[in-house]
Design a protein around this motif. Structure first.
Motif, PDB file in Angstrom:
ATOM      1  N   ILE A   1      -6.830  -0.191  -0.960  1.00 55.15           N
ATOM      2  CA  ILE A   1      -7.478  -1.311  -0.229  1.00 55.15           C
ATOM      3  C   ILE A   1      -6.023  -2.658  -0.904  1.00 55.15           C
ATOM      4  CG2 ILE A   1      -8.851  -3.165  -0.393  1.00 55.15           C
ATOM      5  CD1 ILE A   1     -11.108  -1.105  -0.610  1.00 55.15           C
ATOM      6  N   ALA A   2      -5.675  -3.323   0.007  1.00 53.16           N
ATOM      7  CA  ALA A   2      -5.155  -4.411  -0.380  1.00 53.16           C
ATOM      8  C   ALA A   2      -4.785  -4.920   0.653  1.00 53.16           C
ATOM      9  CB  ALA A   2      -3.026  -3.652   0.671  1.00 53.16           C
ATOM     10  N   GLU A   3      -4.467  -5.979  -0.568  1.00 52.25           N
ATOM     11  CA  GLU A   3      -4.704  -7.687   0.398  1.00 52.25           C
ATOM     12  C   GLU A   3      -4.073  -7.835  -0.920  1.00 52.25           C
ATOM     13  OE1 GLU A   3      -6.691 -10.744   2.201  1.00 52.25           O
ATOM     14  OE2 GLU A   3      -7.007  -8.489   1.694  1.00 52.25           O
ATOM     15  N   ASP A   4      -3.394  -8.935  -0.356  1.00 49.78           N
ATOM     16  CA  ASP A   4      -1.733  -9.801  -1.218  1.00 49.78           C
ATOM     17  C   ASP A   4      -1.027  -8.763  -1.707  1.00 49.78           C
ATOM     18  OD1 ASP A   4      -2.767 -12.105  -0.186  1.00 49.78           O
ATOM     19  OD2 ASP A   4      -4.279 -12.358  -0.871  1.00 49.78           O
ATOM     20  N   ASP A   5      -0.635  -9.075  -3.696  1.00 51.70           N
ATOM     21  CA  ASP A   5      -0.507  -8.496  -4.010  1.00 51.70           C
ATOM     22  C   ASP A   5      -1.002  -7.667  -4.459  1.00 51.70           C
ATOM     23  OD1 ASP A   5       1.967 -10.238  -3.401  1.00 51.70           O
ATOM     24  OD2 ASP A   5       1.463 -11.291  -5.349  1.00 51.70           O
ATOM     25  N   TYR A   6      -2.161  -7.576  -4.853  1.00 52.93           N
ATOM     26  CA  TYR A   6      -3.144  -6.333  -4.971  1.00 52.93           C
ATOM     27  C   TYR A   6      -3.487  -5.428  -4.062  1.00 52.93           C
ATOM     28  CZ  TYR A   6      -3.981  -9.842  -8.214  1.00 52.93           C
ATOM     29  OH  TYR A   6      -3.702 -10.797  -9.753  1.00 52.93           O
ATOM     30  N   VAL A   7      -3.310  -3.875  -4.963  1.00 56.79           N
ATOM     31  CA  VAL A   7      -3.249  -2.499  -4.395  1.00 56.79           C
ATOM     32  C   VAL A   7      -4.986  -1.682  -5.421  1.00 56.79           C
ATOM     33  CG1 VAL A   7      -3.212  -0.700  -3.033  1.00 56.79           C
ATOM     34  CG2 VAL A   7      -1.880  -1.919  -2.875  1.00 56.79           C
TER      35      VAL A   7
ATOM     36  N   LYS B   1       1.764  -1.392  -0.005  1.00 58.78           N
ATOM     37  CA  LYS B   1       0.151   0.417  -0.039  1.00 58.78           C
ATOM     38  C   LYS B   1       0.620   1.422  -0.142  1.00 58.78           C
ATOM     39  CE  LYS B   1      -3.949   1.455   2.435  1.00 58.78           C
ATOM     40  NZ  LYS B   1      -4.897   1.519   3.761  1.00 58.78           N
TER      41      LYS B   1
ATOM     42  N   LYS C   1      -0.736  -4.122  -9.238  1.00 60.26           N
ATOM     43  CA  LYS C   1      -0.183  -5.392  -9.357  1.00 60.26           C
ATOM     44  C   LYS C   1       1.483  -5.725  -8.662  1.00 60.26           C
ATOM     45  CE  LYS C   1       0.327 -10.515  -9.858  1.00 60.26           C
ATOM     46  NZ  LYS C   1      -0.503 -11.395 -10.596  1.00 60.26           N
TER      47      LYS C   1
END
Length: 131
Positions: free
Chosen positions: A71-77, A4, A118
Motif C-alpha cells: 500500500i502506497a501513500e505519499d512517501d510511504y509504502v 510502490k 519511507k
C-alpha cells in the motif's frame, strides 16, 4: 517508477531468492536506515548488504514474498510479508537475541511481518520491519 514500484523492486532484490546487491545500492538512500528486530539496525546500503549476505550464508534457500499488494501513500509504502528458509550453511550466530545454530543444523525458520518503507526522491530512506 513510482514509490510502490521502487519498493517492489527493492523488496525482491533484498528478500527473495533473486537477491541482488546492485539493486540495493541503486535504490537505497546513502543515509538509509534499515531495521528489523531479529537482525538489528543498519546504516547505509553496504552495512545492510553485509548482514544480508551473512544471513544467506546460513540460510542459503532464504525466500520471502508479499502476502498482499503493498500500500502506497505519499512517501510511504507498507506491506505484509512472510517467508523463511532452512539452515544448511555456516553457523548462525548473528541474532541480537543470542542463541547459535551450529553449521548445517537443518533448522527451518519462518517469519511473517509488516514493513514500512519511507522514500525520498526515488530512494529508500528507511525500511523499518516488525517480525
Amino acid at each position: 517508477m513510482n514509490n510502490k514500484e521502487i519498493v517492489n523492486k527493492f523488496f525482491k532484490a533484498v528478500w527473495t531468492k533473486e537477491f541482488d546487491p546492485s539493486v540495493i545500492r541503486e535504490l537505497a538512500h546513502e543515509d538509509g536506515i534499515f531495521s528489523y528486530p531479529m537482525h538489528g539496525v543498519f546504516h547505509g546500503a553496504e552495512e545492510y548488504i553485509a548482514m544480508l549476505e551473512d544471513f544467506r550464508e546460513s540460510f542459503e534457500d532464504l525466500d520471502f514474498w508479499a502476502v498482499d499488494n503493498f500500500i502506497a501513500e505519499d512517501d510511504y509504502v507498507v506491506g505484509r510479508w512472510e517467508g523463511g528458509g532452512t539452515h544448511t550453511g555456516k553457523a548462525f550466530t548473528k541474532s541480537p537475541y543470542g542463541g547459535v545454530l551450529p553449521e548445517n543444523s537443518g533448522t527451518k525458520i519462518f517469519f511473517s511481518g509488516t514493513t514500512v518503507f519511507k522514500l525520498k526522491d526515488g530512494k529508500i530512506v528507511s525500511e523499518i520491519g516488525e517480525e
